[in-house]
Design a protein around this motif. Structure first.
Motif, short mmCIF file in Angstrom:
data_model
loop_
_atom_site.label_atom_id
_atom_site.label_comp_id
_atom_site.label_asym_id
_atom_site.label_seq_id
_atom_site.Cartn_x
_atom_site.Cartn_y
_atom_site.Cartn_z
N ILE A 137 0.87 -1.15 0.05
CA ILE A 137 -0.13 0.09 0.03
C ILE A 137 0.80 1.21 -0.02
N VAL A 138 2.21 1.00 0.66
CA VAL A 138 2.88 2.42 0.56
C VAL A 138 4.28 1.94 0.98
N ILE A 139 5.35 2.35 0.60
CA ILE A 139 6.79 2.11 1.34
C ILE A 139 6.99 3.34 1.79
N ASP A 140 7.41 3.55 3.15
CA ASP A 140 7.49 4.84 3.76
C ASP A 140 8.15 4.70 4.97
N ARG A 141 8.68 5.81 5.51
CA ARG A 141 9.58 5.64 6.91
C ARG A 141 8.87 5.85 7.92
N LEU A 142 7.55 5.24 8.39
CA LEU A 142 6.96 5.20 9.21
C LEU A 142 6.75 3.86 9.97
N ASP A 143 6.61 4.07 11.48
CA ASP A 143 6.37 2.77 12.44
C ASP A 143 5.51 3.28 13.46
N PRO A 144 3.99 3.21 13.22
CA PRO A 144 3.06 3.66 14.27
C PRO A 144 3.12 2.81 15.64
N LEU A 145 3.92 1.44 15.50
CA LEU A 145 3.92 0.68 16.84
C LEU A 145 5.22 1.43 17.34
N VAL A 146 6.32 1.37 17.18
CA VAL A 146 7.65 1.51 17.80
C VAL A 146 7.89 3.13 17.76
N ASN A 147 7.50 3.60 16.71
CA ASN A 147 7.53 5.33 16.68
C ASN A 147 6.14 6.17 16.52
N HIS A 176 13.71 4.29 10.06
CA HIS A 176 13.99 3.54 8.55
C HIS A 176 12.95 3.21 7.93
N ILE A 177 13.01 2.84 6.69
CA ILE A 177 11.81 2.47 5.74
C ILE A 177 11.36 1.05 5.87
N HIS A 178 10.07 1.09 5.78
CA HIS A 178 9.24 -0.36 5.60
C HIS A 178 8.38 -0.29 4.57
N ALA A 220 2.81 8.40 0.69
CA ALA A 220 4.07 8.69 1.58
C ALA A 220 3.87 9.55 2.34
N ALA A 221 4.13 9.85 3.44
CA ALA A 221 4.28 10.96 4.42
C ALA A 221 5.68 11.60 4.21
N VAL A 222 6.57 10.60 3.84
CA VAL A 222 8.07 11.21 4.02
C VAL A 222 8.45 11.09 2.29
N ARG A 223 8.80 12.24 1.96
CA ARG A 223 9.37 12.37 0.55
C ARG A 223 10.72 12.51 0.56
N GLU A 224 11.53 10.97 -0.01
CA GLU A 224 12.85 10.98 -0.17
C GLU A 224 13.10 9.95 -1.08
N ASP A 225 14.40 9.74 -1.44
CA ASP A 225 14.61 9.04 -2.62
C ASP A 225 14.97 7.64 -1.72
N ILE A 226 14.21 6.46 -2.01
CA ILE A 226 14.25 5.12 -1.59
C ILE A 226 14.90 4.00 -2.41
N ALA A 227 15.62 4.66 -3.42
CA ALA A 227 16.41 3.94 -4.44
C ALA A 227 15.57 2.89 -5.06
N SER A 228 14.47 3.11 -5.57
CA SER A 228 13.41 1.96 -6.23
C SER A 228 14.29 1.83 -7.68
N ASP A 229 14.62 2.72 -8.56
CA ASP A 229 15.19 2.64 -9.86
C ASP A 229 16.60 3.14 -10.08
N PRO A 246 17.80 5.41 3.54
CA PRO A 246 17.11 6.45 3.96
C PRO A 246 16.93 6.38 5.57
N GLY A 247 17.28 7.55 5.93
CA GLY A 247 17.11 7.68 7.38
C GLY A 247 18.56 7.42 8.20
N LEU A 248 19.59 6.88 7.47
CA LEU A 248 20.82 6.13 8.09
C LEU A 248 21.83 7.07 7.27
N ASN A 249 21.93 8.40 7.59
CA ASN A 249 22.92 9.34 7.25
C ASN A 249 24.30 9.27 7.89
#
Length: 362
Positions: A39-49, A57-59, A343-352, A359-362
């Motif tokens: 449904i989406v690939i995004d840097r969200l985690d409503p359980l842990v964060n 990190h992305i899921h 997606a709530a976070v707009r970033e390059d997730i290296a799909s293509d 993402p998130g680990l800079n």
């Protein structure tokens, strides 16, 4: 997983050793096996964060469109209007970390995913174009309690990089396909020592890599969640049950048997099998979106969201195999794919293409 031979063998052994699993040539075992598109690939985690945008990190997330950083702790099925899963009454959310390839030059590329093997006349699951294949097993229909609205849990430790034992190998593993079309896929998940490992495979896998994650099968019967999202569930006293088995007795602190939930994800690593592109030291090149290059930090999150008593009806029904059971409503793959969220976070997730950092680990 190719199930025909395994199910026949299991049925025979269960009926012989334990009549309560069936009789007269049948079995009471039920296994729902169905696909859910992303449904989406995004840097969200409503359980842990919860409420944090972005999370660390992305899921990849599948299931109902009620998924968000602050999603309800109540009945998710009342908030969602569509789902990417084959069962149209399943508005649950299922998510895992993504897998990346780290090239010798230090750049990263997200690994594409594949659909599932064709089984049980289920075309839907072969056409998800990624996502997660979800299993719910009722090893003793009539004695398994389905999850309740508001139920959540997490299995695995994203920070784990080493383990002193292999007691969870049968619950959290990777299968190294030996060839195309799910080559070597003849044994139950996490049970075949020839192709299953607890850490990432240390060699190229000709047919790609599959992840399997099993959740605990005992519940305390009181808490729908706990602060670490794990303490309200437990494994049987004899240890984790192997897939499709009831396992030992539940501990007295967690006396309620719940469905055996398993996620299955196919990672198409075949385009990254050239060892000349692997790290110069010869180590394996795959890394989870958490930054874990061991694979031991594989984890999975679950938020229950089935409508009404639909899941309980299935868990009480004997002999279901695949994506049809107890009159549960299903939908087409086209309808499922039309369900999405932004997606709530707009970033390059290296799909293509390639990125310099995860993402998130800079």
């Amino acid at each position: 997983m190719h199930w025909s031979t395994l199910i026949l063998s299991l049925t025979t052994s269960l009926v012989t050793a334990a009549p309560q699993f069936g009789g007269g040539g049948g079995t009471r075992l039920t296994m729902l096996r169905f696909g859910c598109a992303q449904i989406v690939i995004d840097r969200l985690d409503p359980l842990v964060n919860p409420g944090q945008v972005p999370s660390s990190h992305i899921h990849q997330i599948v299931g109902g469109n009620a998924f968000n950083a602050t999603m309800t702790t109540g009945d998710v099925s009342e908030k969602a209007s569509c789902t990417t899963c084959a069962f149209s009454e399943d508005f649950s959310n299922y998510w895992t970390a993504n897998l990346y390839f780290k090239a010798r030059n230090g750049t990263y590329r997200r690994i594409p995913q594949g659909g599932a093997a064709y089984q049980f006349n289920d075309r839907f699951s072969t056409q998800t174009q990624g996502g997660i294949l979800v299993y719910y097993v009722s090893a003793q229909p009539g004695s398994i309690t389905a999850f309740k609205p508001g139920f959540r849990m997490l299995v695995g430790d994203p920070m784990m990089r080493s383990r002193p034992d292999t007691k969870l190998k049968r619950q959290n593993c990777y299968r190294c396909y030996t060839g195309p079309n799910f080559g070597g896929d003849t044994g139950a998940p996490c049970q075949d020592n020839a192709v299953d490992t607890e850490a990432f495979p240390n060699k190229p896998c000709p047919g790609g890599i599959r992840s399997n994650v099993h959740f605990p099968t005992c519940w305390d019967g009181k808490n729908l969640d706990t602060p670490n999202h794990q303490d309200h569930v437990a494994y049987p006293v004899s240890g984790p049950a192997t897939f499709l088995s009831l396992g030992g007795a539940c501990p007295s602190t967690h006396p309620v048997r719940i469905p055996q939930l398993m996620y299955e994800v196919v990672w198409d690593t075949t385009k990254f099998n050239n060892k000349a592109e692997w790290p110069a030291d010869g180590s394996q090149p795959f890394i989870l979106s958490t930054g874990d290059n061991t694979g031991l930090g594989q984890h999975a999150d679950y938020v229950f969201g089935w409508k009404g008593d639909s899941l309980q009806r299935a868990m009480d029904t004997s002999g279901c195999m695949g994506a049809s059971c107890a009159g549960l409503k299903t939908q087409t793959i086209e309808k499922a794919r039309s369900c999405s969220i932004k997606a709530a976070v707009r970033e390059d997730i290296a799909s293509d293409g390639w990125v310099e950092h995860l993402p998130g680990l800079n």
